[in-house]
Design an enzyme around this catalytic site. Structure first.
Site, PDB file in Angstrom:
ATOM      1  CB  CYS A 126      -0.947   0.002   1.188  1.00  0.00           C
ATOM      2  SG  CYS A 126      -2.164  -1.306   1.053  1.00  0.00           S
ATOM      3  CG  HIS A 185      -3.285   3.331   1.105  1.00  0.00           C
ATOM      4  ND1 HIS A 185      -3.689   2.829  -0.107  1.00  0.00           N
ATOM      5  CD2 HIS A 185      -3.411   2.308   2.002  1.00  0.00           C
ATOM      6  CE1 HIS A 185      -4.036   1.559   0.052  1.00  0.00           C
ATOM      7  NE2 HIS A 185      -3.882   1.224   1.323  1.00  0.00           N
ATOM      8  CG  ASN A 191      -6.646  -1.112   0.061  1.00  0.00           C
ATOM      9  OD1 ASN A 191      -5.838  -0.750  -0.780  1.00  0.00           O
ATOM     10  ND2 ASN A 191      -6.293  -1.437   1.294  1.00  0.00           N
TER      11      ASN A 191
HETATM   12  N1  ACO Z   1     -18.738  -9.462   6.364  1.00  0.00           N
HETATM   13  C1  ACO Z   1     -19.349  -9.752   7.514  1.00  0.00           C
HETATM   14  N2  ACO Z   1     -18.676 -10.054   8.644  1.00  0.00           N
HETATM   15  C2  ACO Z   1     -17.331 -10.035   8.592  1.00  0.00           C
HETATM   16  C3  ACO Z   1     -16.636  -9.744   7.398  1.00  0.00           C
HETATM   17  C4  ACO Z   1     -17.395  -9.434   6.262  1.00  0.00           C
HETATM   18  N3  ACO Z   1     -16.827  -9.128   5.079  1.00  0.00           N
HETATM   19  N4  ACO Z   1     -15.314  -9.784   7.661  1.00  0.00           N
HETATM   20  C5  ACO Z   1     -15.172 -10.113   8.952  1.00  0.00           C
HETATM   21  N5  ACO Z   1     -16.386 -10.273   9.511  1.00  0.00           N
HETATM   22  C6  ACO Z   1     -16.706 -10.605  10.906  1.00  0.00           C
HETATM   23  C7  ACO Z   1     -15.577 -11.316  11.609  1.00  0.00           C
HETATM   24  O1  ACO Z   1     -15.626 -12.706  11.389  1.00  0.00           O
HETATM   25  C8  ACO Z   1     -15.831 -10.950  13.056  1.00  0.00           C
HETATM   26  O2  ACO Z   1     -16.865 -11.773  13.561  1.00  0.00           O
HETATM   27  P1  ACO Z   1     -16.815 -12.317  15.072  1.00  0.00           P
HETATM   28  O3  ACO Z   1     -16.840 -11.079  15.925  1.00  0.00           O
HETATM   29  O4  ACO Z   1     -18.049 -13.167  15.166  1.00  0.00           O
HETATM   30  O5  ACO Z   1     -15.535 -13.075  15.187  1.00  0.00           O
HETATM   31  C9  ACO Z   1     -16.396  -9.540  12.980  1.00  0.00           C
HETATM   32  O6  ACO Z   1     -16.891  -9.384  11.630  1.00  0.00           O
HETATM   33  C10 ACO Z   1     -15.372  -8.449  13.274  1.00  0.00           C
HETATM   34  O7  ACO Z   1     -14.189  -8.707  12.515  1.00  0.00           O
HETATM   35  P2  ACO Z   1     -12.919  -7.795  12.634  1.00  0.00           P
HETATM   36  O8  ACO Z   1     -11.850  -8.350  11.731  1.00  0.00           O
HETATM   37  O9  ACO Z   1     -12.575  -7.592  14.069  1.00  0.00           O
HETATM   38  O10 ACO Z   1     -13.487  -6.428  12.030  1.00  0.00           O
HETATM   39  P3  ACO Z   1     -12.891  -4.993  12.058  1.00  0.00           P
HETATM   40  O11 ACO Z   1     -13.820  -4.081  12.705  1.00  0.00           O
HETATM   41  O12 ACO Z   1     -11.456  -4.966  12.515  1.00  0.00           O
HETATM   42  O13 ACO Z   1     -12.896  -4.607  10.510  1.00  0.00           O
HETATM   43  C11 ACO Z   1     -11.368  -4.397   8.692  1.00  0.00           C
HETATM   44  C12 ACO Z   1     -12.147  -5.346   9.599  1.00  0.00           C
HETATM   45  C13 ACO Z   1     -12.356  -3.623   7.856  1.00  0.00           C
HETATM   46  C14 ACO Z   1     -10.501  -5.259   7.791  1.00  0.00           C
HETATM   47  C15 ACO Z   1     -10.501  -3.421   9.506  1.00  0.00           C
HETATM   48  O14 ACO Z   1      -9.825  -4.129  10.522  1.00  0.00           O
HETATM   49  C16 ACO Z   1      -9.481  -2.666   8.678  1.00  0.00           C
HETATM   50  O15 ACO Z   1      -9.804  -1.881   7.824  1.00  0.00           O
HETATM   51  N6  ACO Z   1      -8.187  -2.827   8.968  1.00  0.00           N
HETATM   52  C17 ACO Z   1      -7.121  -2.056   8.319  1.00  0.00           C
HETATM   53  C18 ACO Z   1      -6.933  -2.394   6.882  1.00  0.00           C
HETATM   54  C19 ACO Z   1      -5.709  -1.675   6.347  1.00  0.00           C
HETATM   55  O16 ACO Z   1      -5.438  -0.532   6.635  1.00  0.00           O
HETATM   56  N7  ACO Z   1      -4.893  -2.343   5.570  1.00  0.00           N
HETATM   57  C20 ACO Z   1      -3.638  -1.733   5.141  1.00  0.00           C
HETATM   58  C21 ACO Z   1      -3.514  -1.632   3.751  1.00  0.00           C
HETATM   59  S1  ACO Z   1      -3.716  -3.151   2.901  1.00  0.00           S
HETATM   60  C22 ACO Z   1      -2.137  -3.590   2.303  1.00  0.00           C
HETATM   61  O17 ACO Z   1      -1.114  -3.062   2.621  1.00  0.00           O
HETATM   62  C23 ACO Z   1      -2.114  -4.768   1.386  1.00  0.00           C
END
Ligand code: ACO
Length: 335
Positions: free
Chosen positions: A115, A262, A292
């Site tokens: 990223c 980003h 993304n």
């Molecule tokens: N749809 C429905 N439910 C989902 C989904 C989905 N697509 N994905 C995960 N869940 C569920 C999980 O299983 C979990 O359920 P549980 O509580 O029963 O276990 C719940 O939703 C919460 O999951 P989390 O992973 O804790 O969700 P979070 O609020 O952290 O959101 C996200 C996830 C959107 C990925 C967030 O953490 C995020 O944006 N992180 C940063 C991403 C980022 O900046 N990446 C860097 C760049 S990418 C790169 O460099 C390649």
């Protein structure tokens, strides 16, 4: 010593729109969950049978950037290509661009900083121009994510976030040292490499081993992301990179005319906006439309902001990114 200036911008995204509702037919997810957590409404995914790849999309964006720059392909002295989804394990996409655009046999370098890839790529190009080694450098960020995602409920935590696309910029030498790329600031913290990665196939976990094991639980060749952990680091590192860039140029947050973060997650961008008390017109977001797109995200957003007339001569433009590695950084531009 010279400065480098962006003289041409271009972008390309596949036509095929995939909405959150489309995803909920493939896996257990919902428009509500995706929008609430990420802000994403839809993304572009390359359609099966399309000619598009990271290199091909990069070339399409680059042709537009070169056309708009006023220089020709024969004036390009060097190519820098950022992607985490190259067409081949090796060689990198940079050499394909040389061929696809029929650029003379100039050097081509691939940047692997996920990223942060475009921010790193601009910094590399800028150094070559600043020292006088090259005059015109083509910088590309492109990603073909959709081919490598697990489109099932098991992969939903990652799959719903990523989109395909490409952007390109032509950087050129200027003798006006008060304009163009003023500074770049790059960082990494490798101890977190495994928090956001694709582990295989790699030399440590090579294809025959994967095939022989035939293990349905082996997800090593799909992206793994410890989302919450990445999120927490992202908001801190984004902020640090922006502050570092501003301080290096004696600028205050009020001096930012346009911040291009980003497009990792709209909630991260909103957090940064609030923290720096920036107005809506000082921050550009398009993750709602494209998801993304990793190394392509900053350059697609920069191109769109410029196309929409939101970046003007003399503006202070800040590019900032954070991602896998971990890597992060910023670039400060006087447009
Ligand atoms: N749809 C429905 N439910 C989902 C989904 C989905 N697509 N994905 C995960 N869940 C569920 C999980 O299983 C979990 O359920 P549980 O509580 O029963 O276990 C719940 O939703 C919460 O999951 P989390 O992973 O804790 O969700 P979070 O609020 O952290 O959101 C996200 C996830 C959107 C990925 C967030 O953490 C995020 O944006 N992180 C940063 C991403 C980022 O900046 N990446 C860097 C760049 S990418 C790169 O460099 C390649």
């Amino acid at each position: 010593m010279y400065n480098s200036k962006i003289i041409g911008l271009g972008k390309y995204v596949p036509d095929h729109v995939v909405t959150n509702d489309d995803l909920s037919k493939m896996m257990d997810t919902s428009d509500e969950w995706i929008q609430e957590r990420t802000g994403i409404i839809e993304r572009r995914w390359i359609k099966e049978g399309s000619e598009d790849t990271s290199a091909v999309m990069g070339a399409k964006a680059a042709r537009i950037a070169i056309e708009r720059s006023g220089v020709t392909k024969d004036d390009i002295d060097f190519i820098v290509f950022a992607t985490l989804s190259p067409d081949y394990y090796f060689p990198g996409c940079g050499v394909q661009i040389q061929d696809l655009l029929d650029v003379p046999t100039v050097g081509a370098l691939d940047v692997r900083n996920q990223c942060s890839g475009f921010v790193y790529a601009v910094a590399v190009a800028d150094q070559f121009i600043k020292t006088g080694m090259y005059k015109n450098v083509l910088v590309i960020g492109a990603e073909y994510h959709s081919g490598g995602l697990e489109k099932t409920t098991r992969g939903r935590g990652v799959t719903v976030i990523f989109g395909d696309g490409a952007g390109a910029a032509v950087l050129s030498r200027t003798e006006d040292r008060t304009r163009g790329i003023l500074s770049s600031h790059l960082h990494s913290e490798g101890k977190y490499a495994e928090e956001l990665m694709v582990a295989g196939p790699s030399i440590k976990h090579w294809v025959p081993e994967i095939l022989e094991a035939n293990d349905p639980n082996d997800t090593s060749y799909y992206p793994y992301m410890n989302g919450t952990f990445v999120f927490k680091h992202a908001v801190v590192r984004f902020s640090e990179a922006i502050v570092e860039g501003l301080e290096a140029n004696n600028l205050k947050k009020e001096d930012i005319d346009m911040l291009i973060p980003h497009q990792a997650n709209l909630r991260i961008s909103q957090f940064i906006q609030k923290k720096f008390r920036l107005r809506d017109d000082q921050v550009y977001n398009n993750i709602q439309k494209y998801g993304n797109t990793t190394a392509a995200s900053v350059i697609i957003a920069l191109t769109e902001a410029w196309e929409e007339g939101k970046i003007n001569e003399g503006d202070n433009v800040v590019l900032a990114a954070f991602g896998s590695g971990f890597t992060w950084g910023s670039v400060i531009i006087k447009w």
